[in-house]
Design a protein around this motif. Structure first.
Motif, mmCIF file in Angstrom:
data_model
loop_
_atom_site.group_PDB
_atom_site.id
_atom_site.type_symbol
_atom_site.label_atom_id
_atom_site.label_comp_id
_atom_site.label_asym_id
_atom_site.label_seq_id
_atom_site.Cartn_x
_atom_site.Cartn_y
_atom_site.Cartn_z
ATOM 1 N N UNK A 111 -33.040 -16.415 12.274
ATOM 2 C CA UNK A 111 -32.927 -16.630 13.714
ATOM 3 C C UNK A 111 -32.657 -15.292 14.395
ATOM 4 N N UNK A 112 -33.468 -14.978 15.378
ATOM 5 C CA UNK A 112 -33.331 -13.740 16.126
ATOM 6 C C UNK A 112 -33.160 -14.074 17.604
ATOM 7 N N UNK A 113 -32.122 -13.549 18.217
ATOM 8 C CA UNK A 113 -31.935 -13.693 19.660
ATOM 9 C C UNK A 113 -32.370 -12.384 20.303
ATOM 10 N N UNK A 114 -33.275 -12.488 21.256
ATOM 11 C CA UNK A 114 -33.835 -11.310 21.913
ATOM 12 C C UNK A 114 -33.070 -10.971 23.182
ATOM 13 N N UNK A 115 -33.092 -9.692 23.519
ATOM 14 C CA UNK A 115 -32.546 -9.279 24.816
ATOM 15 C C UNK A 115 -33.421 -9.902 25.902
ATOM 16 N N UNK A 116 -32.813 -10.452 26.935
ATOM 17 C CA UNK A 116 -33.625 -11.018 28.027
ATOM 18 C C UNK A 116 -34.465 -9.930 28.680
ATOM 19 N N UNK A 117 -35.592 -10.349 29.217
ATOM 20 C CA UNK A 117 -36.435 -9.380 29.918
ATOM 21 C C UNK A 117 -36.889 -9.961 31.240
ATOM 22 N N UNK A 118 -37.060 -9.105 32.216
ATOM 23 C CA UNK A 118 -37.590 -9.491 33.519
ATOM 24 C C UNK A 118 -36.909 -10.696 34.123
ATOM 25 N N UNK A 119 -37.712 -11.658 34.540
ATOM 26 C CA UNK A 119 -37.209 -12.855 35.202
ATOM 27 C C UNK A 119 -36.311 -13.676 34.285
ATOM 28 N N UNK A 120 -36.546 -13.568 32.961
ATOM 29 C CA UNK A 120 -35.720 -14.325 32.012
ATOM 30 C C UNK A 120 -34.259 -13.907 32.092
ATOM 31 N N UNK A 121 -33.997 -12.659 32.470
ATOM 32 C CA UNK A 121 -32.618 -12.177 32.547
ATOM 33 C C UNK A 121 -31.849 -12.913 33.630
ATOM 34 N N UNK A 122 -32.561 -13.430 34.619
ATOM 35 C CA UNK A 122 -31.936 -14.156 35.721
ATOM 36 C C UNK A 122 -32.307 -15.631 35.689
ATOM 37 N N UNK A 123 -32.608 -16.137 34.513
ATOM 38 C CA UNK A 123 -33.067 -17.522 34.330
ATOM 39 C C UNK A 123 -32.041 -18.526 34.848
ATOM 40 N N UNK A 124 -32.487 -19.442 35.656
ATOM 41 C CA UNK A 124 -31.611 -20.488 36.191
ATOM 42 C C UNK A 124 -31.215 -21.530 35.159
ATOM 43 N N UNK A 125 -31.876 -21.546 33.985
ATOM 44 C CA UNK A 125 -31.526 -22.517 32.945
ATOM 45 C C UNK A 125 -30.292 -22.107 32.157
ATOM 46 N N UNK A 126 -29.835 -20.877 32.355
ATOM 47 C CA UNK A 126 -28.687 -20.380 31.600
ATOM 48 C C UNK A 126 -27.488 -20.319 32.524
ATOM 49 N N UNK A 127 -26.328 -20.599 31.974
ATOM 50 C CA UNK A 127 -25.126 -20.482 32.778
ATOM 51 C C UNK A 127 -23.985 -19.983 31.909
ATOM 52 N N UNK A 128 -23.020 -19.387 32.555
ATOM 53 C CA UNK A 128 -21.840 -18.917 31.847
ATOM 54 C C UNK A 128 -20.689 -19.831 32.191
ATOM 55 N N UNK A 129 -19.913 -20.135 31.185
ATOM 56 C CA UNK A 129 -18.730 -20.962 31.409
ATOM 57 C C UNK A 129 -17.614 -20.082 31.922
ATOM 58 N N UNK A 130 -17.027 -20.503 33.023
ATOM 59 C CA UNK A 130 -15.924 -19.727 33.594
ATOM 60 C C UNK A 130 -14.620 -20.069 32.919
#
Length: 133
Positions: A111-130
């Motif tokens: 399993x490889x997790x890639x660095x986000x690129x372009x629009x993916x870096x600001x993807x609305x499907x991802x969120x951070x838990x506060x």
């Protein structure tokens, strides 16, 4: 990543081929089947049938943990070579690499997790838990 494009399918096939080749080079035997999946910033390669005769013998006599430990140590030692395959095929940086082996059935998952690129870096499907405190 769109799995439907020819370029994406070729990159996935190249990753599978190169990971199998690396296994063959260092184990003397490689998986009999490999398939790579590209989903957004994630690459998953499923490798089947790659245990050596020695490893299968250890598994059969109840020493699967020894095989798991050896494979885990090998994957850690080979991290740079494994990630280079993905980075070369996709032209993107790998930010994390995880590997797991399963003895029955004989399956490994890279399993490889890639660095986000372009629009993916600001993807609305991802969120951070506060901080919930």
């Amino acid at each position: 990543m769109d799995e439907g494009t020819a370029a994406t399918r070729e990159a996935a096939a190249a990753i599978s081929r190169e990971l199998v080749s690396l296994h063959k080079q260092f184990y003397g035997r490689g998986p009999v089947r490999a398939k790579t999946y590209l989903v957004d910033d994630t690459v998953v390669c499923v490798l089947e049938g790659g245990f050596t005769v020695v490893e299968r013998t250890l598994i059969e006599v109840g020493r699967a943990a020894a095989v798991h430990d050896m494979r885990t140590s090998f994957q850690a030692a080979m991290r740079d070579q494994f990630t280079a395959i993905v980075e070369s095929a996709l032209g993107r940086s790998v930010r994390a690499y995880l590997s797991q082996v399963h003895t029955d059935p004989d399956v490994a998952v890279e399993l490889f997790l890639l660095e986000p690129e372009g629009a993916d870096a600001e993807d609305g499907d991802t969120f951070e838990l506060g901080d919930s405190a």
